[in-house]
Design a protein around this motif. Structure first.
Motif, PDB file in Angstrom:
ATOM      1  N   PHE A 256       0.840  -1.201   0.000  1.00 32.75           N
ATOM      2  CA  PHE A 256       0.000   0.000   0.000  1.00 32.75           C
ATOM      3  C   PHE A 256       0.876   1.254   0.000  1.00 32.75           C
ATOM      4  O   PHE A 256       0.666   2.185  -0.786  1.00 32.75           O
ATOM      5  N   PHE A 257       1.847   1.282   0.911  1.00 30.95           N
ATOM      6  CA  PHE A 257       2.729   2.445   1.021  1.00 30.95           C
ATOM      7  C   PHE A 257       3.511   2.675  -0.265  1.00 30.95           C
ATOM      8  O   PHE A 257       3.605   3.804  -0.757  1.00 30.95           O
ATOM      9  N   TYR A 258       4.087   1.599  -0.807  1.00 32.43           N
ATOM     10  CA  TYR A 258       4.974   1.769  -1.955  1.00 32.43           C
ATOM     11  C   TYR A 258       4.209   2.197  -3.206  1.00 32.43           C
ATOM     12  O   TYR A 258       4.655   3.078  -3.949  1.00 32.43           O
ATOM     13  N   VAL A 259       3.048   1.574  -3.432  1.00 28.06           N
ATOM     14  CA  VAL A 259       2.260   1.924  -4.612  1.00 28.06           C
ATOM     15  C   VAL A 259       1.739   3.358  -4.523  1.00 28.06           C
ATOM     16  O   VAL A 259       1.818   4.126  -5.490  1.00 28.06           O
ATOM     17  N   LEU A 260       1.217   3.753  -3.359  1.00 29.35           N
ATOM     18  CA  LEU A 260       0.614   5.080  -3.214  1.00 29.35           C
ATOM     19  C   LEU A 260       1.641   6.173  -2.964  1.00 29.35           C
ATOM     20  O   LEU A 260       1.599   7.238  -3.594  1.00 29.35           O
ATOM     21  N   GLY A 262       5.217   5.753  -2.955  1.00 26.36           N
ATOM     22  CA  GLY A 262       6.470   5.617  -3.685  1.00 26.36           C
ATOM     23  C   GLY A 262       6.297   5.742  -5.181  1.00 26.36           C
ATOM     24  O   GLY A 262       6.917   6.582  -5.832  1.00 26.36           O
ATOM     25  N   LEU A 263       5.405   4.904  -5.748  1.00 24.28           N
ATOM     26  CA  LEU A 263       5.181   4.930  -7.193  1.00 24.28           C
ATOM     27  C   LEU A 263       4.226   6.040  -7.605  1.00 24.28           C
ATOM     28  O   LEU A 263       4.114   6.351  -8.795  1.00 24.28           O
ATOM     29  N   GLN A 264       3.522   6.620  -6.607  1.00 15.93           N
ATOM     30  CA  GLN A 264       2.572   7.703  -6.874  1.00 15.93           C
ATOM     31  C   GLN A 264       1.477   7.267  -7.855  1.00 15.93           C
ATOM     32  O   GLN A 264       1.074   8.022  -8.749  1.00 15.93           O
ATOM     33  N   LEU A 265       0.997   6.035  -7.663  1.00 19.49           N
ATOM     34  CA  LEU A 265      -0.103   5.514  -8.467  1.00 19.49           C
ATOM     35  C   LEU A 265      -1.390   5.543  -7.649  1.00 19.49           C
ATOM     36  O   LEU A 265      -1.361   5.661  -6.429  1.00 19.49           O
ATOM     37  N   GLN A 266      -2.511   5.397  -8.319  1.00 23.14           N
ATOM     38  CA  GLN A 266      -3.795   5.354  -7.628  1.00 23.14           C
ATOM     39  C   GLN A 266      -4.072   3.948  -7.106  1.00 23.14           C
ATOM     40  O   GLN A 266      -3.371   2.982  -7.428  1.00 23.14           O
ATOM     41  N   GLU A 267      -5.134   3.840  -6.304  1.00 19.95           N
ATOM     42  CA  GLU A 267      -5.487   2.553  -5.698  1.00 19.95           C
ATOM     43  C   GLU A 267      -5.795   1.488  -6.739  1.00 19.95           C
ATOM     44  O   GLU A 267      -5.699   0.287  -6.462  1.00 19.95           O
ATOM     45  N   SER A 268      -6.134   1.894  -7.955  1.00 25.64           N
ATOM     46  CA  SER A 268      -6.440   0.925  -9.003  1.00 25.64           C
ATOM     47  C   SER A 268      -5.234   0.051  -9.350  1.00 25.64           C
ATOM     48  O   SER A 268      -5.385  -1.063  -9.854  1.00 25.64           O
ATOM     49  N   ALA A 269      -4.017   0.543  -9.080  1.00 22.73           N
ATOM     50  CA  ALA A 269      -2.823  -0.284  -9.300  1.00 22.73           C
ATOM     51  C   ALA A 269      -2.824  -1.476  -8.366  1.00 22.73           C
ATOM     52  O   ALA A 269      -2.381  -2.575  -8.727  1.00 22.73           O
ATOM     53  N   LEU A 317      13.531  -2.189 -10.173  1.00 21.70           N
ATOM     54  CA  LEU A 317      13.480  -1.608 -11.516  1.00 21.70           C
ATOM     55  C   LEU A 317      12.300  -0.652 -11.676  1.00 21.70           C
ATOM     56  O   LEU A 317      12.132  -0.046 -12.733  1.00 21.70           O
ATOM     57  N   SER A 318      11.487  -0.525 -10.632  1.00 17.98           N
ATOM     58  CA  SER A 318      10.295   0.316 -10.719  1.00 17.98           C
ATOM     59  C   SER A 318      10.599   1.743 -10.275  1.00 17.98           C
ATOM     60  O   SER A 318      11.657   2.032  -9.715  1.00 17.98           O
ATOM     61  N   GLY A 319       9.646   2.648 -10.525  1.00 16.91           N
ATOM     62  CA  GLY A 319       9.797   4.037 -10.126  1.00 16.91           C
ATOM     63  C   GLY A 319       8.494   4.783 -10.294  1.00 16.91           C
ATOM     64  O   GLY A 319       7.494   4.213 -10.766  1.00 16.91           O
ATOM     65  N   PRO A 320       8.435   6.052  -9.893  1.00 20.34           N
ATOM     66  CA  PRO A 320       7.210   6.845 -10.003  1.00 20.34           C
ATOM     67  C   PRO A 320       6.629   6.798 -11.422  1.00 20.34           C
ATOM     68  O   PRO A 320       7.356   6.877 -12.409  1.00 20.34           O
ATOM     69  N   GLY A 321       5.309   6.637 -11.477  1.00 20.67           N
ATOM     70  CA  GLY A 321       4.654   6.558 -12.785  1.00 20.67           C
ATOM     71  C   GLY A 321       4.743   5.192 -13.424  1.00 20.67           C
ATOM     72  O   GLY A 321       4.506   5.058 -14.634  1.00 20.67           O
ATOM     73  N   GLU A 322       5.075   4.170 -12.656  1.00 20.24           N
ATOM     74  CA  GLU A 322       5.178   2.793 -13.171  1.00 20.24           C
ATOM     75  C   GLU A 322       3.905   2.415 -13.941  1.00 20.24           C
ATOM     76  O   GLU A 322       2.789   2.759 -13.533  1.00 20.24           O
ATOM     77  N   SER A 323       4.061   1.699 -15.031  1.00 22.86           N
ATOM     78  CA  SER A 323       2.903   1.238 -15.801  1.00 22.86           C
ATOM     79  C   SER A 323       2.074   0.249 -14.990  1.00 22.86           C
ATOM     80  O   SER A 323       2.623  -0.612 -14.309  1.00 22.86           O
ATOM     81  N   TYR A 324       0.761   0.388 -15.113  1.00 24.05           N
ATOM     82  CA  TYR A 324      -0.127  -0.511 -14.380  1.00 24.05           C
ATOM     83  C   TYR A 324       0.077  -1.959 -14.810  1.00 24.05           C
ATOM     84  O   TYR A 324      -0.036  -2.876 -14.001  1.00 24.05           O
ATOM     85  N   TRP A 325       0.381  -2.160 -16.088  1.00 24.11           N
ATOM     86  CA  TRP A 325       0.531  -3.536 -16.556  1.00 24.11           C
ATOM     87  C   TRP A 325       1.767  -4.195 -15.950  1.00 24.11           C
ATOM     88  O   TRP A 325       1.786  -5.419 -15.740  1.00 24.11           O
ATOM     89  N   LEU A 326       2.793  -3.401 -15.622  1.00 22.27           N
ATOM     90  CA  LEU A 326       3.976  -3.963 -14.962  1.00 22.27           C
ATOM     91  C   LEU A 326       3.659  -4.348 -13.519  1.00 22.27           C
ATOM     92  O   LEU A 326       4.126  -5.374 -13.024  1.00 22.27           O
ATOM     93  N   VAL A 327       2.865  -3.530 -12.844  1.00 19.39           N
ATOM     94  CA  VAL A 327       2.429  -3.870 -11.488  1.00 19.39           C
ATOM     95  C   VAL A 327       1.602  -5.154 -11.529  1.00 19.39           C
ATOM     96  O   VAL A 327       1.783  -6.068 -10.711  1.00 19.39           O
ATOM     97  N   GLY A 328       0.701  -5.239 -12.523  1.00 20.00           N
ATOM     98  CA  GLY A 328      -0.115  -6.440 -12.668  1.00 20.00           C
ATOM     99  C   GLY A 328       0.711  -7.659 -13.025  1.00 20.00           C
ATOM    100  O   GLY A 328       0.429  -8.776 -12.564  1.00 20.00           O
ATOM    101  N   ALA A 404       0.138  11.096  -0.454  1.00 17.45           N
ATOM    102  CA  ALA A 404       1.173  12.050  -0.873  1.00 17.45           C
ATOM    103  C   ALA A 404       2.529  11.364  -0.998  1.00 17.45           C
ATOM    104  O   ALA A 404       2.805  10.346  -0.355  1.00 17.45           O
ATOM    105  N   ALA A 405       3.398  11.935  -1.841  1.00 15.86           N
ATOM    106  CA  ALA A 405       4.758  11.411  -2.003  1.00 15.86           C
ATOM    107  C   ALA A 405       5.543  11.611  -0.703  1.00 15.86           C
ATOM    108  O   ALA A 405       5.398  12.625  -0.030  1.00 15.86           O
ATOM    109  N   GLN A 406       6.349  10.614  -0.370  1.00 18.56           N
ATOM    110  CA  GLN A 406       7.193  10.685   0.811  1.00 18.56           C
ATOM    111  C   GLN A 406       8.641  10.924   0.383  1.00 18.56           C
ATOM    112  O   GLN A 406       8.955  10.952  -0.809  1.00 18.56           O
TER     113      GLN A 406
END
Length: 459
Positions: A256-260, A262-269, A317-328, A404-406
């Protein structure tokens, strides 16, 4: 030990027993994935305190799990040795999740901690009441070496379904209604209903499965504890599973922490991760049964662990704005080790339990399952504790918005929790299970021998 031999059991019994795993999974995964984020980002507790509370109450299982094992082993009732506790556990487990995620806005940290402690106490007791007898049942239901893998394949399916509900339901409602106390309360009520229905369904659906009566004149608790300590097969299984589970629960706590943050993605990720992980578990469960028949349960377990290492390290290998398909995609490949940890480890556990019963003529399934369950719950508490300590040390800012970004230090700490720690724990798990040697040939050998040590085991 005079029960008629049962190799195959009806599908309806596998389904009836397996459905209980859905409720247990919703409870465990719901708490594991949300509790730390909820307490830190929503209730605004210090991360180390939140993680410490979760871990501290799990230490109660040192006492409650063995006691539950002994009690269920010695129970005599019209419902058998195990099923009465499925019934009671359903009520306590349901109450626990309602208390945990309905924390009032108290004026002091002490009052908040007391309320959270009550919820954690109910959670610990409820899961113990249900899960220790529940996981014991396959050792009584069948004698078939590969049939046990088949039974646990059904459990994997229901566990995966429960895990998906707990991982997807929350993000869907959070994205719709926001990161608020009211949203978590709604999530808790829905989860509570699902837990109650599935656990009670398991109780009623297992009415006609085989239940072996208790051993008359069973040895004392300490004698049985000593015998378990000498079962090398069991010690290797429980150690390997606990090691890998620490990584799995650390991943859940950090996700939860990393996706929201760290990666700055929405809960849909998180939804993409959960759905793909479940789909993979459904796919890989029957495949793992077939693979284990060809290369052995131990080797299949090691293979799934190697996949887990690769998937975990890929987060670097991940970072902010990661593609949803990579998370999936990560969620999909995470489904293989998830299925392997449950299906293969549990199948090997039931083999180790039968090995002990055949060798010494004493039925102590509950005691074995109690220690196995404690290892699971210890890992389930230790993982969040690690993440909580890492977040506190990195300076997690609780005053920011939950999404928010940490700081870069916090993101680095989360990567340790979601990547490095799980990979290391899986490597340790593989190194341990390498020495496991209980295969079908050895189990058949002990079945063919009289329980020569039965008398000494009872003295």
């Amino acid at each position: 030990m005079d029960q008629p031999k049962i190799d195959a059991i009806p599908i309806k019994h596998k389904l009836g027993w397996g459905v209980g795993a859905a409720g247990a999974s919703i409870l465990v995964n719901g708490v594991a994935s949300m509790i730390l984020f909820y307490l830190v980002a929503i209730v605004k507790m210090e991360p180390a305190l939140a993680g410490g509370l979760v871990f501290g109450f799990k230490l109660l299982d040192v006492v409650t799990d063995p006691v539950m094992g002994v009690v269920s082993d010695r129970t005599v009732s019209k419902w058998g040795r195990r099923r009465p506790y499925l019934f009671v556990g359903a009520f306590v487990s349901t109450a626990s999740i309602l208390v945990l995620f309905n924390t009032p806005a108290f004026p002091s940290v002490g009052m908040t901690a007391a309320d959270v402690s009550l919820g954690l106490l109910l959670y610990t007791l409820g899961y113990t009441l249900f899960n220790v007898p529940y996981v014991t049942m396959p050792a009584e239901m069948t004698d078939g070496y590969h049939e046990r893998s088949s039974i646990h394949a059904y459990r994997v399916v229901f566990l995966s379904a429960g895990a998906t509900l707990s991982l997807v339901l929350g993000p869907v409602l959070m994205q719709t209604y926001g990161q608020t106390r009211e949203t978590y309360s709604l999530i808790a009520f829905i989860m509570a209903a699902l837990i109650f229905v599935t656990m009670l369904a398991c109780f009623y659906a297992t009415k006609n499965v085989r239940s072996i009566g208790r051993t008359e004149g069973a040895p004392s608790f300490w004698t049985q504890l000593n015998a378990i300590g000498k079962n090398r097969h069991f010690l290797l299984i429980i150690s390997a599973k606990a090691a890998q589970l620490i990584g799995i629960f650390a991943t859940q706590a950090a996700l939860f922490f990393y996706v929201l943050n760290g990666l700055q993605l929405q809960e849909s990720a998180l939804i993409a991760f959960g759905l793909s992980s479940t789909a993979a578990s459904f796919l890989f469960a029957p495949i793992l049964v077939r693979v284990s028949k060809r290369i052995g349960k131990r080797n299949a377990f090691m293979l799934s662990g190697m996949v887990y290492i690769c998937v975990s390290m890929s987060w670097y290998l991940s970072g902010p704005g990661e593609s949803y398909w990579l998370v999936g995609l990560r969620g999909f490949f995470m489904g293989l080790p998830f299925a392997g940890n449950i299906l293969l480890a549990m199948s090997m556990l039931t083999d180790a339990i039968e090995y002990d019963a055949r060798k010494y003529g004493v039925r102590r399934e509950g005691m074995y399952t109690a220690f196995y369950s404690f290892a699971e719950k210890f890992a389930g508490a230790f993982g969040p504790l690690l993440i909580g300590v890492l977040l506190s040390a990195a300076g997690f800012n609780r005053d920011l918005d939950p999404t928010a970004a940490q700081s870069p230090q916090v993101v680095s700490a989360l990567l340790l929790g979601i990547a490095a720690i799980p990979a290391l724990s899986s490597l340790i798990s593989i190194s341990i299970i390498y020495f496991y040697r209980l295969d079908e040939r050895e189990l058949d050998s002990v079945r063919s021998q009289a329980p020569q040590d039965a008398q000494s085991a009872k003295t």
